[in-house]
Design a protein around this motif. Structure first.
Motif, mmCIF file in Angstrom:
data_model
loop_
_atom_site.group_PDB
_atom_site.id
_atom_site.type_symbol
_atom_site.label_atom_id
_atom_site.label_comp_id
_atom_site.label_asym_id
_atom_site.label_seq_id
_atom_site.Cartn_x
_atom_site.Cartn_y
_atom_site.Cartn_z
ATOM 1 N N LYS A 1 8.674 1.980 76.617
ATOM 2 C CA LYS A 1 9.376 0.767 77.052
ATOM 3 C C LYS A 1 8.410 -0.261 77.617
ATOM 4 C CE LYS A 1 13.181 -0.740 80.019
ATOM 5 N NZ LYS A 1 14.216 -0.337 80.971
ATOM 6 N N TYR A 2 7.381 0.175 78.318
ATOM 7 C CA TYR A 2 6.457 -0.750 78.973
ATOM 8 C C TYR A 2 5.085 -0.740 78.319
ATOM 9 C CZ TYR A 2 10.142 -0.582 82.435
ATOM 10 O OH TYR A 2 11.362 -0.641 83.057
ATOM 11 N N ASP A 3 5.017 -0.283 77.065
ATOM 12 C CA ASP A 3 3.749 -0.133 76.374
ATOM 13 C C ASP A 3 3.383 -1.435 75.684
ATOM 14 O OD1 ASP A 3 1.526 1.175 75.642
ATOM 15 O OD2 ASP A 3 2.483 2.649 74.362
ATOM 16 N N LEU A 4 2.359 -2.128 76.185
ATOM 17 C CA LEU A 4 1.952 -3.420 75.639
ATOM 18 C C LEU A 4 0.443 -3.463 75.517
ATOM 19 C CD1 LEU A 4 2.562 -6.422 74.855
ATOM 20 C CD2 LEU A 4 2.298 -6.957 77.284
ATOM 21 N N ALA A 18 -7.731 -1.619 62.535
ATOM 22 C CA ALA A 18 -6.390 -2.056 62.126
ATOM 23 C C ALA A 18 -5.471 -0.862 61.907
ATOM 24 C CB ALA A 18 -6.482 -2.901 60.864
ATOM 25 N N GLU A 19 -5.998 0.217 61.384
ATOM 26 C CA GLU A 19 -5.197 1.429 61.186
ATOM 27 C C GLU A 19 -4.770 2.030 62.519
ATOM 28 O OE1 GLU A 19 -7.723 3.845 58.815
ATOM 29 O OE2 GLU A 19 -7.289 2.785 56.934
ATOM 30 N N TYR A 24 -0.408 2.659 66.621
ATOM 31 C CA TYR A 24 0.074 2.356 67.967
ATOM 32 C C TYR A 24 1.424 1.642 67.915
ATOM 33 C CZ TYR A 24 0.557 -0.531 72.166
ATOM 34 O OH TYR A 24 1.046 -1.180 73.273
ATOM 35 N N VAL A 25 1.528 0.609 67.074
ATOM 36 C CA VAL A 25 2.774 -0.145 66.966
ATOM 37 C C VAL A 25 3.874 0.732 66.369
ATOM 38 C CG1 VAL A 25 3.907 -2.139 65.914
ATOM 39 C CG2 VAL A 25 1.590 -2.361 66.825
ATOM 40 N N SER A 26 3.559 1.488 65.349
ATOM 41 C CA SER A 26 4.551 2.353 64.708
ATOM 42 C C SER A 26 5.153 3.344 65.692
ATOM 43 C CB SER A 26 3.914 3.113 63.544
ATOM 44 O OG SER A 26 3.478 2.230 62.536
ATOM 45 N N GLY A 27 4.361 3.757 66.666
ATOM 46 C CA GLY A 27 4.831 4.709 67.662
ATOM 47 C C GLY A 27 5.664 4.092 68.767
ATOM 48 N N GLY A 28 5.845 2.766 68.742
ATOM 49 C CA GLY A 28 6.679 2.111 69.741
ATOM 50 C C GLY A 28 5.978 1.079 70.583
ATOM 51 N N GLY A 29 4.710 0.801 70.312
ATOM 52 C CA GLY A 29 3.974 -0.168 71.115
ATOM 53 C C GLY A 29 4.270 -1.615 70.747
ATOM 54 N N PRO A 114 5.224 -22.602 61.576
ATOM 55 C CA PRO A 114 5.278 -21.429 62.441
ATOM 56 C C PRO A 114 4.043 -21.316 63.334
ATOM 57 C CG PRO A 114 5.955 -20.852 60.222
ATOM 58 C CD PRO A 114 5.416 -22.253 60.153
ATOM 59 N N ALA A 115 4.281 -21.040 64.608
ATOM 60 C CA ALA A 115 3.197 -20.852 65.571
ATOM 61 C C ALA A 115 3.127 -19.418 66.075
ATOM 62 C CB ALA A 115 3.379 -21.791 66.762
ATOM 63 N N LEU A 116 4.255 -18.729 66.051
ATOM 64 C CA LEU A 116 4.330 -17.353 66.549
ATOM 65 C C LEU A 116 5.275 -16.571 65.655
ATOM 66 C CD1 LEU A 116 3.953 -15.077 68.698
ATOM 67 C CD2 LEU A 116 5.858 -16.120 69.955
ATOM 68 N N VAL A 117 4.805 -15.407 65.209
ATOM 69 C CA VAL A 117 5.655 -14.541 64.393
ATOM 70 C C VAL A 117 5.677 -13.141 65.004
ATOM 71 C CG1 VAL A 117 5.203 -15.848 62.282
ATOM 72 C CG2 VAL A 117 3.774 -13.855 62.838
ATOM 73 N N ALA A 118 6.711 -12.395 64.656
ATOM 74 C CA ALA A 118 6.848 -11.011 65.105
ATOM 75 C C ALA A 118 7.198 -10.146 63.908
ATOM 76 C CB ALA A 118 7.925 -10.898 66.177
ATOM 77 N N ASN A 119 6.528 -9.009 63.813
ATOM 78 C CA ASN A 119 6.733 -8.107 62.681
ATOM 79 C C ASN A 119 7.048 -6.712 63.208
ATOM 80 O OD1 ASN A 119 6.769 -7.566 59.851
ATOM 81 N ND2 ASN A 119 4.788 -6.563 60.041
ATOM 82 N N ASP A 120 8.220 -6.200 62.876
ATOM 83 C CA ASP A 120 8.619 -4.866 63.310
ATOM 84 C C ASP A 120 7.987 -3.820 62.399
ATOM 85 O OD1 ASP A 120 10.250 -5.908 65.351
ATOM 86 O OD2 ASP A 120 11.910 -6.188 63.949
ATOM 87 N N VAL A 121 7.284 -2.887 62.995
ATOM 88 C CA VAL A 121 6.628 -1.810 62.256
ATOM 89 C C VAL A 121 6.992 -0.497 62.942
ATOM 90 C CG1 VAL A 121 4.434 -0.841 61.489
ATOM 91 C CG2 VAL A 121 4.718 -3.319 61.623
ATOM 92 N N GLY A 122 7.709 0.363 62.254
ATOM 93 C CA GLY A 122 8.139 1.606 62.874
ATOM 94 C C GLY A 122 9.005 1.332 64.081
#
Length: 227
Positions: A1-4, A18-19, A24-29, A114-122
């Motif tokens: 929840k607080y992983d940034l 990058a891998e 990290y992101v796929s795991g919830g970061g 666009p100036a800011l994008v967000a991509n959901d991964v896992g």
């Protein structure tokens, strides 16, 4: 929840890095990256591939153009949920490739792009901001992503006090450092053990000048919120 993870300007970004970030992101970061990411390889060379290089798939975006803001240029901003935030120094003109747009530029010839994008991964999300980060911009990111006060259930601290949290075997340790030449008040919102004095402390507490406290909490943030 607080992983940034904030990795704002990863100029040199190897494929292996990058891998790791993707895992990290796929795991919830949550990941935040910024302008000029991935435009060099690990040898400092500029390869013939679009920015953000090996982070393109992770961030779901391609940089189709970019520009450096000079001292005579008008300030450029990004509009994010009706809030204007600074987009200083260097601007990437973004072409989303699967990512959703959160903010658009205001000012200069790419106004509305666009100036800011967000991509959901896992289980997580990667953010790409096509600009530099001023202090105000960084504050806006932390606030909008719910990270401005991630330990508010435990502590309320003034700006003068640095907080670092470490965890081991289900226990959490808060390291508080007062860098100022004067004492300052802190609010300990849950009873915690002060490992330096051996006492249990809570409520309004004075941290002496240049003082240090190490507090132990056996509960997780989620346990405390569900009380």
């Amino acid at each position: 929840k607080y992983d940034l993870l904030i990795y704002p300007h990863a100029t040199i970004l190897a494929e292996e890095t990058a891998e790791i970030l993707t895992a990290y992101v796929s795991g919830g970061g949550k990941l935040i990256m910024g302008a000029r990411t991935g435009y060099k390889d690990e040898y400092g060379r500029c390869p013939m591939r679009p920015m953000p290089g090996f982070a393109a798939g992770l961030c779901g975006v391609r940089v189709k153009d970019h520009t450096c803001l000079g001292p005579g240029d008008d300030p450029v901003y990004a509009i994010w949920e009706d809030e204007q935030i600074e987009a200083p120094v260097f601007n990437d003109i973004l072409e989303p490739e699967g990512a959703r747009v959160l903010a658009a530029f205001k000012g200069n010839y790419y106004d509305g792009s666009p100036a800011l994008v967000a991509n959901d991964v896992g289980k997580g999300t990667a953010h790409y901001f096509g600009a530099g980060f001023s202090a105000g911009t960084a504050e806006a990111f932390l606030r909008k992503l719910g990270m401005a006060s991630p330990f508010a259930q435990w502590l309320e601290l003034p700006e003068e006090v640095e907080l670092a949290v470490r965890s081991k075997n289900g226990r959490h340790y808060c390291f508080l450092l007062n860098y100022m030449p004067y004492s300052t008040g802190i609010d300990i919102r849950r009873p915690m053990k002060d490992l330096l004095s051996g006492e249990t402390v809570s409520g309004r507490t004075l941290l002496e000048k240049y003082g240090v406290m190490v507090l132990e909490c056996a509960e997780s943030m989620e346990d405390q919120e569900n009380r």
